[in-house]
Structure formats: structure tokens, C-alpha cells
Design an enzyme around this catalytic site. Structure first.
Site, short mmCIF file in Angstrom:
data_model
loop_
_atom_site.label_atom_id
_atom_site.label_comp_id
_atom_site.label_asym_id
_atom_site.label_seq_id
_atom_site.Cartn_x
_atom_site.Cartn_y
_atom_site.Cartn_z
CE LYS A 1 -4.16 -1.75 2.22
NZ LYS A 1 -5.17 -1.50 3.24
CG ASP B 1 -7.96 0.88 3.44
OD1 ASP B 1 -8.67 0.02 2.90
OD2 ASP B 1 -6.72 0.84 3.43
#
Ligand code: ATR
Length: 288
Positions: free
Chosen positions: A71, A107
Site C-alpha cells: 500500500k 479504507d
């Protein structure tokens, strides 16, 4: 076989990746919305991220999700990164926009929408967030504007202080933090509206563990556990036994996936279909 020469390819990159619920969830969504698209899981080793993104360009893969451990590293190889992902230093969604790779982070938005959709809107509430890793950071940024008070408790204090400084810079003194201990939990849980576990504690195979003693959970509290393997963590079991409202970590996964789907396709995500597919797949791979 529903695929053709025109089928558009999407996927997720990470390592390990074989237990990912995303292929089941996104393929179900593509099918339900009658889109000629397929979603695959690609294992990409730590030193192969740049090559994977070259492949994305070369093969004209339309979109990718990014999971552990890529990420952060993926950012170096993108053409553009939206503001929120830049602030977080983390990208979980890439859109191939006519050859331009754009990075996003869904997220935090996923966690916020999961809470709202499950009748636990954090607006004006006191939220206690356990953890100071990538997931906790994304959630703190998404909730910061909405909440009345946000308390962060984490095991490693240096990490906590670093994140606290960043959060106070953006949201001011309504954000506070401390080290994770029986005392700090007890003190803070007395008037907490929403408790979120954003640590990995409780994850299979150590599923008997919980950071929060069941005596500290109250009926009028919302408990969200980001751990969804098992779906019924020790924390979730205890919260349910106390009559508290529970939001599972699977909900966050579904809503972050839905946000990715919308970035890629411009269409509303079929949430119910995605939830059903993710649950079915979790039951299949959950404890293997
Ligand atoms: P993610 O990106 O999923 O948030 P991470 O960045 O590795 O993953 O963060 C994991 C979080 O779980 C951290 O807050 C970590 O605490 P530390 O900062 O002290 O490492 C927390 N965590 C993991 N195991 C823990 C344990 N046994 N007790 C308390 N916290 C734990």
C-alpha cells in the site's frame, strides 16, 4: 464461459493473496451489474511492485486493489495520487485512466460508511480507536471531522505520539492518545460511544484473544472489530453477549470494495451482492 476478447481485467495485488475475498466480491458485483469484466488475484512479491505496475500499463488492466505489503510502496510508481491517499501515504485502489495510473485510498471511507450503514453514525460521538497502524490511521482521518472526541490507544507509544501529532495538526485537541493499558482502557471506555479495534489482536489462529475485558463493554456502546477472520472474534462475542451493537470488520471490507468499484466503473456498487459473496467466500477460506 462468459469472457470474451472485450472482457476488461481488474485485480488485487498483495502477498500473501490466496485468501483474499476481493475476487469473489468483485466478480459477483460485475455479474450483478452485467459488466463484461473479470477480477483476479495476483501475488506480487515485495521487490516486484514496479514490474507489476508496468504490467498493468502494458496489459491495460483497468483497475487494481492494493493490499499488504504494497500500500505504501506502490505510490512511487503512480502518475497521480488523490489528496487523502497522499496524506495517509497509502493507496489501496488504482484506476488506469487511459494509461494514467491514479491512486486512491478507500479504507477510511469504507470504515465510515460501514458505521453509517449499520446505524452507528459517529457524528458528534466519542470514539475510542485501538491501534496506530495503517488501518487505524485511515480510520482516524476519515472520522476526525465527524466525531466529537477521538482517543487513540496503542501498544507502541512512539508510533502513537507520531500519529497523534499529525491528527492534532488536522483536527485539533478533540483528538487525544495514550498507551494501551488496562487502566487507559478502563478510564476511556466509561463514556465511549464507539469502540473500534484496528489492531490485529483476535485474528485467527489466536482468536481467543481480546484487548478489551468483557466487563468494560456496555450495552449502549457500538463495537467495531476490523478483524473478520474469525467473523465472531472474542471481542465481538463479548460485545454481543452484553447486548452492544456490533459492526463486523467484513463491513469495512465491503464498503472499501464498494468505493473501489465506484471509482473504477462510475456505477453504484451492489452492496448486498458483494456482502453475500464475501461472506460465502470467508466461510470457504476462513479457517484454512
Ligand atoms: P494495519 O496496516 O493492518 O493497521 P499494522 O500497520 O501492522 O497493520 O498495525 C497493526 C496494529 O496492531 C498496530 O497498532 C500494532 O501495535 P504496535 O504499534 O504496538 O505494533 C497492533 N498490534 C499488533 N499486535 C498487538 C498486540 N499483541 N497487542 C497490542 N497491539 C497489537
Amino acid at each position: 464461459m462468459r469472457f470474451s476478447g472485450k472482457t476488461r481485467v481488474y485485480g488485487v495485488i498483495g502477498d500473501p493473496i490466496e485468501h483474499s475475498l476481493s475476487p469473489a466480491m468483485h466478480n459477483a458485483a460485475f455479474q450483478a451489474t452485467e459488466m463484461d469484466c473479470v477480477f483476479l488475484a495476483f501475488r506480487v512479491r515485495f521487490d516486484a511492485v514496479q514490474n507489476a505496475l508496468r504490467g498493468m500499463r502494458g496489459l491495460e488492466i483497468c483497475g487494481l486493489n492494493v493490499t499488504m505489503p504494497h500500500k505504501e510502496t506502490v505510490i512511487s510508481w503512480l502518475d497521480a495520487v488523490e489528496e487523502n491517499a497522499k496524506t495517509l501515504g497509502s493507496v489501496n485502489t488504482i484506476l488506469n485512466d487511459s494509461g494514467k495510473l491514479r491512486g486512491y485510498s478507500t479504507d477510511g471511507f469504507g470504515a465510515l460508511n460501514a458505521l453509517k450503514a449499520n446505524g452507528a453514525d459517529p457524528s458528534g460521538k466519542k470514539v475510542l480507536l485501538l491501534g496506530a497502524g495503517g488501518a487505524a490511521k485511515a480510520i482516524a482521518f476519515a472520522l476526525g471531522d465527524e466525531v466529537n472526541e477521538l482517543i487513540l490507544l496503542n501498544r507502541t507509544i512512539q508510533k502513537t505520539i507520531h500519529l497523534l501529532n499529525v491528527l492534532q495538526g488536522k483536527f485539533g485537541k478533540k483528538v487525544n492518545a495514550g498507551s494501551l493499558s488496562i487502566d487507559s482502557l478502563q478510564r476511556n471506555l466509561q463514556n465511549t460511544d464507539i469502540l473500534i479495534n484496528a489492531t490485529s489482536v483476535g485474528m485467527s489462529p489466536k482468536s481467543e484473544l481480546s484487548l478489551v475485558n468483557s466487563e468494560l463493554i456496555r450495552k449502549n456502546m457500538v463495537v467495531m472489530d476490523l478483524v473478520y477472520n474469525p467473523l465472531e472474534t472474542e471481542l465481538v462475542k463479548n460485545a454481543k453477549a452484553k447486548g452492544a451493537k456490533v459492526v463486523s470488520g467484513l463491513e469495512m471490507l465491503i464498503y472499501q470494495g464498494a468505493a473501489s468499484f465506484e471509482i473504477w466503473t462510475g456505477k453504484a456498487a451492489p452492496i448486498e451482492v458483494m456482502r453475500k459473496a464475501a461472506l460465502k467466500q470467508l466461510k470457504k477460506v476462513g479457517n484454512s
